[in-house]
Write a protein that holds these residues in place. Structure first.
Motif, short mmCIF file in Angstrom:
data_model
loop_
_atom_site.label_atom_id
_atom_site.label_comp_id
_atom_site.label_asym_id
_atom_site.label_seq_id
_atom_site.Cartn_x
_atom_site.Cartn_y
_atom_site.Cartn_z
N CYS B 207 59.77 -37.52 -28.81
CA CYS B 207 61.06 -37.90 -29.09
C CYS B 207 62.25 -36.82 -28.41
O CYS B 207 63.06 -37.09 -28.24
CB CYS B 207 61.50 -37.94 -30.59
SG CYS B 207 60.94 -39.53 -31.29
N GLU B 208 61.61 -35.49 -28.47
CA GLU B 208 62.66 -34.52 -28.40
C GLU B 208 62.23 -33.48 -27.28
O GLU B 208 61.30 -33.61 -26.78
CB GLU B 208 62.41 -33.51 -29.71
CG GLU B 208 60.98 -33.37 -30.28
CD GLU B 208 60.51 -31.65 -30.03
OE1 GLU B 208 61.20 -30.94 -28.89
OE2 GLU B 208 60.01 -31.30 -30.78
N HIS B 230 70.12 -36.51 -25.84
CA HIS B 230 69.39 -37.12 -26.55
C HIS B 230 69.80 -38.71 -26.60
O HIS B 230 70.82 -39.02 -26.09
CB HIS B 230 69.84 -36.76 -28.31
CG HIS B 230 69.36 -35.49 -28.61
ND1 HIS B 230 70.12 -34.84 -29.85
CD2 HIS B 230 68.37 -34.62 -28.11
CE1 HIS B 230 69.22 -33.89 -29.79
NE2 HIS B 230 68.10 -33.74 -28.86
N GLU B 232 69.92 -41.96 -29.05
CA GLU B 232 69.67 -42.34 -30.45
C GLU B 232 70.25 -43.73 -30.56
O GLU B 232 71.61 -43.74 -30.48
CB GLU B 232 70.33 -41.14 -31.26
CG GLU B 232 69.77 -39.86 -31.21
CD GLU B 232 70.47 -38.69 -31.79
OE1 GLU B 232 71.23 -38.16 -31.36
OE2 GLU B 232 69.94 -38.61 -32.77
N PRO B 234 69.96 -45.44 -34.04
CA PRO B 234 69.36 -45.71 -35.35
C PRO B 234 68.71 -46.96 -35.53
O PRO B 234 69.24 -48.07 -35.60
CB PRO B 234 70.53 -45.41 -36.51
CG PRO B 234 71.52 -44.41 -35.62
CD PRO B 234 71.33 -44.99 -34.25
N GLY B 238 64.71 -43.89 -29.85
CA GLY B 238 65.30 -42.59 -30.06
C GLY B 238 64.57 -41.88 -28.78
O GLY B 238 63.03 -42.42 -28.68
N GLN B 240 64.74 -39.08 -25.20
CA GLN B 240 65.71 -37.82 -24.66
C GLN B 240 65.56 -38.47 -23.17
O GLN B 240 64.72 -39.11 -22.76
CB GLN B 240 65.09 -36.53 -25.04
CG GLN B 240 63.43 -36.40 -24.61
CD GLN B 240 63.30 -35.52 -23.41
OE1 GLN B 240 64.07 -35.16 -22.53
NE2 GLN B 240 62.18 -35.52 -23.04
N GLY B 360 67.48 -34.69 -33.75
CA GLY B 360 68.09 -36.09 -34.19
C GLY B 360 67.39 -37.34 -33.83
O GLY B 360 66.79 -38.12 -34.77
N PRO B 361 66.68 -37.43 -32.64
CA PRO B 361 65.62 -38.50 -32.15
C PRO B 361 64.40 -38.43 -33.06
O PRO B 361 63.97 -39.65 -33.42
CB PRO B 361 65.60 -38.35 -30.72
CG PRO B 361 66.65 -37.69 -30.34
CD PRO B 361 67.01 -36.81 -31.37
N LEU B 364 65.18 -39.89 -36.42
CA LEU B 364 65.20 -41.25 -36.52
C LEU B 364 63.87 -42.04 -36.72
O LEU B 364 63.94 -43.27 -37.16
CB LEU B 364 65.77 -41.73 -34.96
CG LEU B 364 67.31 -41.52 -34.88
CD1 LEU B 364 67.79 -42.46 -33.61
CD2 LEU B 364 68.10 -42.10 -35.83
#
Lengths: 75, 381
Positions: B207-208, B230, B232, B234, B238, B240, B360-361, B364
């Motif tokens: 995710c990140e 990012h 995202e 919700p 999610g 990058q 953030g991701p 999520l």
């Protein structure tokens, strides 16, 4: 099988190697012999195997064999 | 079973805590996840390139549910429950080509490639192949709802998830330009990686971009942290992206051909997203990869990696280099995800915290998991 020299051993060989085309042909031969001897039940048993192995091989004879079984009331 | 309190996960990122340890270590939680996270949505089980020719069939163990995937004589890929409707014998035990009918090895009941029951030999007695109480029309193979997107075969075992095209409409639209003929690179473009980690940690890592400078230092020279963004949505997805994708060049300066018709964005962009639960995808102008996660238990995951190109033929050496490059990156991730797993026995850990700027991701995904598990518990009450 009576009147079928080597048929049994040929069948076993085909089973060992999983040769569905040959199995279908040999079981058809066995069915023909049984029918010639007047034994419809044995013939239907062997023809069933011939049909299944034709299906397994994707052979065009599958329909023919199934129709023959149908004509005997066995399918 | 009653799961631990997940209310901490469903907080705003400034206050959120991650999933509790048991969600990475417990057999009971792993089992409890099967319904809400896997069977009730669309999960990836293989790629269509795994059954490239008509007649190709392959068994798949989908979290203990035996399935098989088959490309029929009509070219259509279908998924069936891997069980004969007679006495329950398994039908496909290894990848093979089924030229004719799908024949059960036990009593030779035969099925067509579309799943119809076409033969029930001796079912009415020796040489009698019908019986009034055995109705073939009612005894076809149990087909599993399936959908193919970007060559990944997804299944919905419960049968009642929203249509794949509706559930993932935003992602499909975002990557519409990649919905073109994809050409699997072949045997040198597929590999597997065994990871001693819960499958969710592999997703969270994917995710990140926060970890990139430390875990993938080779990227620092041309794809810095600030070059990443990012993605995202919700409840949906999610991941990058990078703004500085750089094509691999061969010794003669050759590159892979681009996918046709791409907009300018993709000259230098690459995006990396997960189709929850388990399909991690990466898209770039000249190739696309799939990482399909196969959980083997709460602490073990097998990653199936596939790389696709825009054309059927690509330079062998360049393709091999690309595979090794990605293998190197993914192997770098194994250390950290296995380390994350190893630490999950620490009883004082409260699920951890999320950087509001960088995680953030990842949150999520935690919230996707938590929400679905909570909904399952609520429905059960």
């Amino acid at each position: 099988m009576k009147g079928a020299p080597g048929l049994q051993s040929r069948l076993l060989t085909a089973h060992e190697v999983g040769d569905s085309v040959t199995l279908s042909r040999l079981y058809t031969e066995a069915a023909d012999l049984a029918e010639a001897e007047g034994d419809r039940d044995r013939a239907a048993f062997f023809l069933t195997h011939a049909w299944v192995f034709a299906l397994d091989a994707g052979s065009g004879t599958a329909d023919v064999l199934q129709n023959r079984l149908r004509s005997w009331g066995r399918c | 079973m009653s799961l631990s309190d997940l209310s901490g996960v469903l907080q705003p990122i400034e206050r959120a805590r991650g999933l509790p340890n048991e969600h990475y270590t417990s057999d009971a939680v792993f089992d409890a996840e099967r319904g809400p996270l896997w069977f009730s949505t669309w999960a990836g089980i293989c790629v269509a390139a795994d059954v490239p020719e008509p007649g190709d069939a392959r068994p798949v163990d989908f979290l203990g549910v035996p399935l098989f995937v088959m490309r029929g004589r009509d070219g259509v890929v279908r998924v069936f429950q891997n069980i004969c409707r007679h006495r329950g014998m398994i039908l496909v035990t290894e990848p093979r080509k089924i030229e004719g009918a799908i024949r059960c090895p036990y009593h030779s009941w035969c099925y067509s490639h579309e799943g119809r029951l076409v033969a029930t030999p001796h079912v009415g007695g020796p040489g009698r192949n019908t019986h009034p109480d055995i109705k073939p029309a009612e005894l076809g193979l149990i087909e599993v709802r399936s959908h193919i997107w970007l060559d990944v075969v997804y299944v919905n075992l419960s049968g009642d998830a929203p249509r794949f095209e509706d559930l993932h409409a935003e992602l499909i639209a975002r990557w519409a330009e990649f919905d073109v003929p994809l050409h699997h690179g072949g045997e040198d473009s597929r590999f597997q990686l065994e990871c001693r980690t819960n499958w969710k940690l592999a997703v969270e890592n994917y995710c990140e971009s926060y970890h990139l400078p430390w875990v993938h230092p080779g990227l620092n020279s041309y794809s810095r942290l600030e070059d990443h963004y990012h993605i995202e949505l919700p409840g949906k997805f999610g991941g990058q992206g990078t703004e500085v994708y750089r094509q691999l060049r061969g010794d003669d300066g050759e590159v892979f051909p681009d996918f046709p018709g791409l907009s300018e964005k993709w000259d230098t962009a690459g995006e990396y997203l997960t189709v929850t639960p388990n399909v991690m995808l990466g898209v770039q102008r000249d190739h696309l990869f799939v990482i399909l996660l196969e959980p083997k238990g709460p602490r073990s995951t097998l990653e199936h990696v596939h790389i696709y190109y825009a054309v059927p033929e690509t330079p062998d050496r360049l393709r091999a280099r690309n595979t090794e490059q990605w293998r190197g990156v993914f192997v770098e991730d194994i250390d950290v995800v296995e380390g994350m797993q190893a630490a999950r026995g620490a009883p004082g850990f409260d699920g951890g915290r999320f950087s509001p700027a960088m995680d953030g991701p990842t949150l999520l995904f935690h919230q996707w998991v938590a929400a679905r598990l909570q909904a399952m518990e609520t429905a059960a009450e």
